[in-house]
Design a protein around this motif. Structure first.
Motif, short mmCIF file in Angstrom:
data_model
loop_
_atom_site.label_atom_id
_atom_site.label_comp_id
_atom_site.label_asym_id
_atom_site.label_seq_id
_atom_site.Cartn_x
_atom_site.Cartn_y
_atom_site.Cartn_z
N MET A 1 0.75 -1.19 0.06
CA MET A 1 -0.18 -0.02 -0.07
C MET A 1 0.77 1.30 -0.12
O MET A 1 1.89 1.34 0.62
N LYS A 2 0.29 2.18 -0.77
CA LYS A 2 1.23 3.47 -0.67
C LYS A 2 0.49 4.39 -0.10
O LYS A 2 -0.46 4.73 -0.24
N VAL A 3 1.14 4.93 0.87
CA VAL A 3 0.63 5.80 1.93
C VAL A 3 1.59 7.29 1.98
O VAL A 3 2.58 7.40 2.13
N ILE A 4 0.53 8.37 2.13
CA ILE A 4 1.19 9.64 2.36
C ILE A 4 0.62 10.12 3.83
O ILE A 4 -0.49 10.15 4.15
N VAL A 5 1.55 10.52 4.56
CA VAL A 5 1.19 10.98 6.01
C VAL A 5 1.83 12.32 6.09
O VAL A 5 2.75 12.74 5.85
N ALA A 6 0.44 13.31 6.38
CA ALA A 6 0.81 14.70 6.32
C ALA A 6 0.88 15.07 7.71
O ALA A 6 -0.10 15.07 8.44
N GLY A 7 2.11 15.64 8.11
CA GLY A 7 2.39 16.03 9.54
C GLY A 7 3.15 15.10 10.22
O GLY A 7 2.77 13.97 10.60
N ALA A 8 4.43 15.62 10.54
CA ALA A 8 5.61 14.68 11.36
C ALA A 8 5.73 15.08 12.50
O ALA A 8 6.78 15.21 13.05
N GLY A 9 4.84 15.30 13.25
CA GLY A 9 4.65 15.39 14.71
C GLY A 9 4.52 14.10 15.35
O GLY A 9 4.90 12.96 14.77
N ARG A 10 4.37 13.97 16.74
CA ARG A 10 4.53 12.78 17.38
C ARG A 10 3.69 11.63 16.62
O ARG A 10 4.14 10.60 16.41
N LEU A 11 2.35 12.04 16.59
CA LEU A 11 1.37 11.23 15.85
C LEU A 11 1.95 10.82 14.67
O LEU A 11 1.66 9.41 14.24
N GLY A 12 1.91 11.75 13.71
CA GLY A 12 2.30 11.31 12.24
C GLY A 12 3.48 10.47 12.13
O GLY A 12 3.62 9.64 11.34
N THR A 13 4.48 10.68 13.15
CA THR A 13 5.88 9.87 13.08
C THR A 13 5.52 8.48 13.47
O THR A 13 6.20 7.62 12.80
N GLN A 14 4.68 8.47 14.38
CA GLN A 14 4.30 7.06 14.96
C GLN A 14 3.65 6.32 14.01
O GLN A 14 4.01 5.07 13.82
N VAL B 1 4.83 2.73 12.06
CA VAL B 1 3.89 1.38 12.02
C VAL B 1 3.40 1.00 10.73
O VAL B 1 3.79 -0.27 10.41
N LEU B 2 3.24 2.05 9.76
CA LEU B 2 2.97 1.45 8.32
C LEU B 2 4.17 1.04 7.91
O LEU B 2 4.14 0.27 6.72
N SER B 3 5.37 1.69 7.91
CA SER B 3 6.28 1.28 7.35
C SER B 3 7.04 -0.27 7.77
O SER B 3 7.20 -0.86 6.81
N ALA B 4 6.81 -0.29 8.98
CA ALA B 4 7.28 -1.70 9.60
C ALA B 4 6.32 -2.66 8.85
O ALA B 4 6.74 -3.90 8.88
N ALA B 5 5.06 -2.31 8.43
CA ALA B 5 4.10 -3.40 7.90
C ALA B 5 4.54 -3.40 6.54
O ALA B 5 3.49 -4.00 5.73
N ARG B 6 5.51 -2.78 6.02
CA ARG B 6 5.97 -3.15 4.64
C ARG B 6 5.13 -2.20 3.75
O ARG B 6 4.74 -2.66 2.47
N ASN B 7 4.69 -1.15 4.02
CA ASN B 7 4.08 -0.22 3.36
C ASN B 7 4.90 0.78 2.69
O ASN B 7 6.00 1.19 3.40
N GLN B 8 4.61 1.51 1.50
CA GLN B 8 5.56 2.39 1.08
C GLN B 8 4.93 3.82 1.60
O GLN B 8 4.02 4.16 1.15
#
Length: 218
Positions: free
Chosen positions: A1-14, A18-25
Protein backbone atom coordinates in the motif's frame (compact mmCIF):
# COMPACT_ATOMS: atom_id res chain seq x y z
CA UNK A 1 0.00 0.00 0.00
CA UNK A 2 1.26 3.48 -0.88
CA UNK A 3 0.64 5.93 1.96
CA UNK A 4 1.16 9.68 2.41
CA UNK A 5 1.23 10.95 5.98
CA UNK A 6 0.89 14.73 6.31
CA UNK A 7 2.32 16.07 9.55
CA UNK A 8 5.54 14.81 11.14
CA UNK A 9 4.60 15.48 14.75
CA UNK A 10 4.45 12.74 17.34
CA UNK A 11 1.34 11.12 15.88
CA UNK A 12 2.35 11.34 12.24
CA UNK A 13 5.80 9.95 13.03
CA UNK A 14 4.33 7.01 14.94
CA UNK A 15 1.91 6.26 12.11
CA UNK A 16 4.78 6.37 9.59
CA UNK A 17 6.81 3.98 11.77
CA UNK A 18 4.00 1.48 12.12
CA UNK A 19 2.90 1.47 8.50
CA UNK A 20 6.51 1.29 7.24
CA UNK A 21 7.18 -1.63 9.59
CA UNK A 22 4.19 -3.36 8.02
CA UNK A 23 5.92 -3.09 4.63
CA UNK A 24 3.92 -0.23 3.22
CA UNK A 25 5.51 2.46 1.07
CA UNK A 26 5.23 5.57 3.25
CA UNK A 27 5.95 9.22 2.49
CA UNK A 28 6.00 11.60 5.45
CA UNK A 29 5.55 15.34 4.79
CA UNK A 30 6.05 18.35 7.05
CA UNK A 31 6.71 22.00 6.31
CA UNK A 32 9.11 22.30 9.26
CA UNK A 33 12.50 21.52 7.71
CA UNK A 34 14.20 21.16 11.10
CA UNK A 35 11.64 18.54 12.12
CA UNK A 36 12.19 16.56 8.94
CA UNK A 37 15.97 16.87 9.23
CA UNK A 38 15.80 15.45 12.76
CA UNK A 39 13.93 12.37 11.50
CA UNK A 40 16.46 11.35 8.85
CA UNK A 41 17.76 7.91 9.65
CA UNK A 42 15.15 7.47 12.39
CA UNK A 43 11.97 6.93 10.40
CA UNK A 44 11.88 4.31 7.61
CA UNK A 45 9.91 6.53 5.23
CA UNK A 46 10.46 8.91 2.34
CA UNK A 47 10.78 12.27 4.14
CA UNK A 48 9.63 15.41 2.33
CA UNK A 49 9.72 19.08 3.30
CA UNK A 50 6.66 21.01 2.18
CA UNK A 51 3.19 22.25 2.97
CA UNK A 52 0.79 19.39 2.24
CA UNK A 53 -1.97 21.98 1.76
CA UNK A 54 -0.26 22.82 -1.54
CA UNK A 55 -1.37 20.60 -4.45
CA UNK A 56 2.13 20.57 -5.92
CA UNK A 57 3.60 19.16 -2.71
CA UNK A 58 1.06 16.33 -2.63
CA UNK A 59 1.60 15.66 -6.32
CA UNK A 60 5.38 15.45 -5.88
CA UNK A 61 4.82 13.04 -2.98
CA UNK A 62 2.91 10.71 -5.29
CA UNK A 63 -0.69 11.55 -4.46
CA UNK A 64 -1.87 10.49 -7.92
CA UNK A 65 -0.97 6.89 -7.12
CA UNK A 66 -1.50 6.89 -3.35
CA UNK A 67 -3.86 4.35 -1.79
CA UNK A 68 -4.20 6.27 1.46
CA UNK A 69 -3.62 9.79 2.80
CA UNK A 70 -3.48 10.37 6.56
CA UNK A 71 -3.72 14.00 7.70
CA UNK A 72 -2.24 14.31 11.19
CA UNK A 73 -1.20 17.96 11.45
CA UNK A 74 -1.95 19.97 14.57
CA UNK A 75 -4.32 22.29 12.69
CA UNK A 76 -7.83 21.18 11.78
CA UNK A 77 -7.99 23.68 8.91
CA UNK A 78 -4.90 22.11 7.35
CA UNK A 79 -6.20 18.57 7.81
CA UNK A 80 -9.42 19.52 6.05
CA UNK A 81 -7.65 21.15 3.12
CA UNK A 82 -5.31 18.16 2.76
CA UNK A 83 -8.27 15.78 2.83
CA UNK A 84 -10.20 17.76 0.25
CA UNK A 85 -7.23 17.92 -2.12
CA UNK A 86 -6.47 14.23 -1.69
CA UNK A 87 -10.03 13.17 -2.44
CA UNK A 88 -11.18 15.70 -5.04
CA UNK A 89 -8.01 16.52 -6.96
CA UNK A 90 -6.02 13.29 -6.64
CA UNK A 91 -8.88 10.78 -6.27
CA UNK A 92 -7.23 9.01 -3.32
CA UNK A 93 -9.36 6.01 -2.36
CA UNK A 94 -9.08 6.41 1.41
CA UNK A 95 -8.52 9.58 3.43
CA UNK A 96 -8.15 9.63 7.22
CA UNK A 97 -7.99 12.88 9.19
CA UNK A 98 -7.25 13.62 12.84
CA UNK A 99 -9.62 16.04 14.58
CA UNK A 100 -7.70 18.24 17.03
CA UNK A 101 -10.65 20.28 18.33
CA UNK A 102 -13.81 18.29 19.09
CA UNK A 103 -15.92 21.33 18.19
CA UNK A 104 -14.79 20.91 14.58
CA UNK A 105 -15.83 17.27 14.30
CA UNK A 106 -18.97 18.15 12.30
CA UNK A 107 -16.76 19.46 9.49
CA UNK A 108 -14.84 16.20 9.00
CA UNK A 109 -17.20 14.55 6.54
CA UNK A 110 -17.21 13.43 2.93
CA UNK A 111 -17.98 17.02 1.92
CA UNK A 112 -14.37 17.78 2.86
CA UNK A 113 -13.06 14.52 1.42
CA UNK A 114 -12.75 12.76 4.78
CA UNK A 115 -13.61 9.07 4.80
CA UNK A 116 -12.85 8.61 8.49
CA UNK A 117 -12.34 11.25 11.18
CA UNK A 118 -10.40 10.23 14.30
CA UNK A 119 -10.95 12.33 17.45
CA UNK A 120 -7.94 13.75 19.27
CA UNK A 121 -8.83 11.69 22.34
CA UNK A 122 -8.70 8.42 20.41
CA UNK A 123 -5.60 6.29 20.99
CA UNK A 124 -3.03 5.62 18.30
CA UNK A 125 -4.48 2.16 17.74
CA UNK A 126 -7.75 3.66 16.48
CA UNK A 127 -6.00 5.71 13.83
CA UNK A 128 -3.84 2.79 12.70
CA UNK A 129 -6.82 0.45 12.51
CA UNK A 130 -8.72 2.98 10.42
CA UNK A 131 -5.70 3.60 8.21
CA UNK A 132 -5.17 -0.07 7.45
CA UNK A 133 -8.79 -1.22 7.62
CA UNK A 134 -7.45 -4.14 9.67
CA UNK A 135 -10.04 -6.07 11.64
CA UNK A 136 -7.83 -8.78 13.15
CA UNK A 137 -5.80 -6.60 15.53
CA UNK A 138 -3.69 -8.09 18.29
CA UNK A 139 -2.35 -5.57 20.81
CA UNK A 140 -1.72 -2.45 18.73
CA UNK A 141 -2.00 -3.87 15.23
CA UNK A 142 -1.80 -7.06 13.24
CA UNK A 143 -1.62 -6.93 9.48
CA UNK A 144 -2.44 -10.47 8.44
CA UNK A 145 -1.22 -10.06 4.90
CA UNK A 146 2.21 -8.95 6.08
CA UNK A 147 2.24 -11.21 9.12
CA UNK A 148 3.51 -8.37 11.32
CA UNK A 149 2.53 -7.61 14.90
CA UNK A 150 3.08 -4.09 16.19
CA UNK A 151 2.74 -3.84 19.96
CA UNK A 152 2.84 -0.70 22.09
CA UNK A 153 4.12 -0.87 25.66
CA UNK A 154 4.85 1.87 28.21
CA UNK A 155 7.62 1.79 30.78
CA UNK A 156 6.35 2.26 34.34
CA UNK A 157 8.28 2.61 37.63
CA UNK A 158 7.64 -1.09 38.21
CA UNK A 159 8.84 -2.20 34.77
CA UNK A 160 11.92 -4.40 34.75
CA UNK A 161 13.13 -2.35 31.77
CA UNK A 162 13.18 0.95 33.69
CA UNK A 163 16.75 2.19 34.01
CA UNK A 164 18.15 -0.49 31.72
CA UNK A 165 19.43 -0.40 28.16
CA UNK A 166 18.13 -2.55 25.33
CA UNK A 167 21.41 -4.46 25.40
CA UNK A 168 21.01 -5.20 29.11
CA UNK A 169 17.49 -6.48 28.48
CA UNK A 170 18.75 -8.99 25.93
CA UNK A 171 15.77 -8.51 23.64
CA UNK A 172 15.14 -11.89 21.94
CA UNK A 173 15.66 -12.36 18.23
CA UNK A 174 12.47 -11.68 16.31
CA UNK A 175 11.48 -8.73 18.49
CA UNK A 176 12.50 -5.32 17.13
CA UNK A 177 12.04 -2.03 18.95
CA UNK A 178 11.26 0.38 16.12
CA UNK A 179 10.95 3.59 18.11
CA UNK A 180 10.95 4.99 21.63
CA UNK A 181 8.68 7.97 22.24
CA UNK A 182 10.06 10.09 25.09
CA UNK A 183 8.41 13.32 26.22
CA UNK A 184 6.41 13.36 23.00
CA UNK A 185 9.41 12.99 20.68
CA UNK A 186 10.57 9.85 18.84
CA UNK A 187 14.02 8.65 19.88
CA UNK A 188 16.17 6.22 17.90
CA UNK A 189 16.29 2.90 19.82
CA UNK A 190 20.09 2.61 20.02
CA UNK A 191 21.44 -0.41 21.98
CA UNK A 192 22.83 1.91 24.68
CA UNK A 193 19.62 3.91 25.11
CA UNK A 194 18.64 3.70 28.79
CA UNK A 195 14.89 3.33 29.14
CA UNK A 196 13.05 5.35 31.74
CA UNK A 197 9.61 5.78 33.22
CA UNK A 198 7.10 7.14 30.71
CA UNK A 199 8.90 5.89 27.60
CA UNK A 200 6.50 4.45 25.03
CA UNK A 201 7.89 1.66 22.89
CA UNK A 202 6.62 0.46 19.53
CA UNK A 203 7.74 -3.13 19.07
CA UNK A 204 7.51 -5.11 15.82
CA UNK A 205 7.56 -8.89 15.58
CA UNK A 206 6.48 -11.58 13.16
CA UNK A 207 6.19 -14.22 15.87
CA UNK A 208 6.05 -12.82 19.41
CA UNK A 209 2.75 -12.38 21.23
CA UNK A 210 1.74 -9.41 23.35
CA UNK A 211 2.44 -11.36 26.54
CA UNK A 212 5.92 -12.34 25.33
CA UNK A 213 6.75 -8.72 24.56
CA UNK A 214 5.49 -7.59 27.95
CA UNK A 215 7.60 -10.27 29.60
CA UNK A 216 10.70 -8.60 28.16
CA UNK A 217 9.88 -5.04 29.19
CA UNK A 218 7.42 -5.26 32.11
Amino acid sequence: MKVIVAGAGRLGTQVAHVLSAARNQVTLIDQDDSRIDALHGRVPADLRIGDACEPGVLEDAGAHTADLVVATTGEDEDNLVISLLAKRQFKVARVIARVNDDENTWLFTSHWGVDTAVPAAAPLVSLIEEATSATDTVALLRLSKAGVNVIETTITPQSRAAGRTLTELAVPAGIVVTTVVRDGDPVAPAPDLRLREGDELLVVSHTATESEVHAVFQ
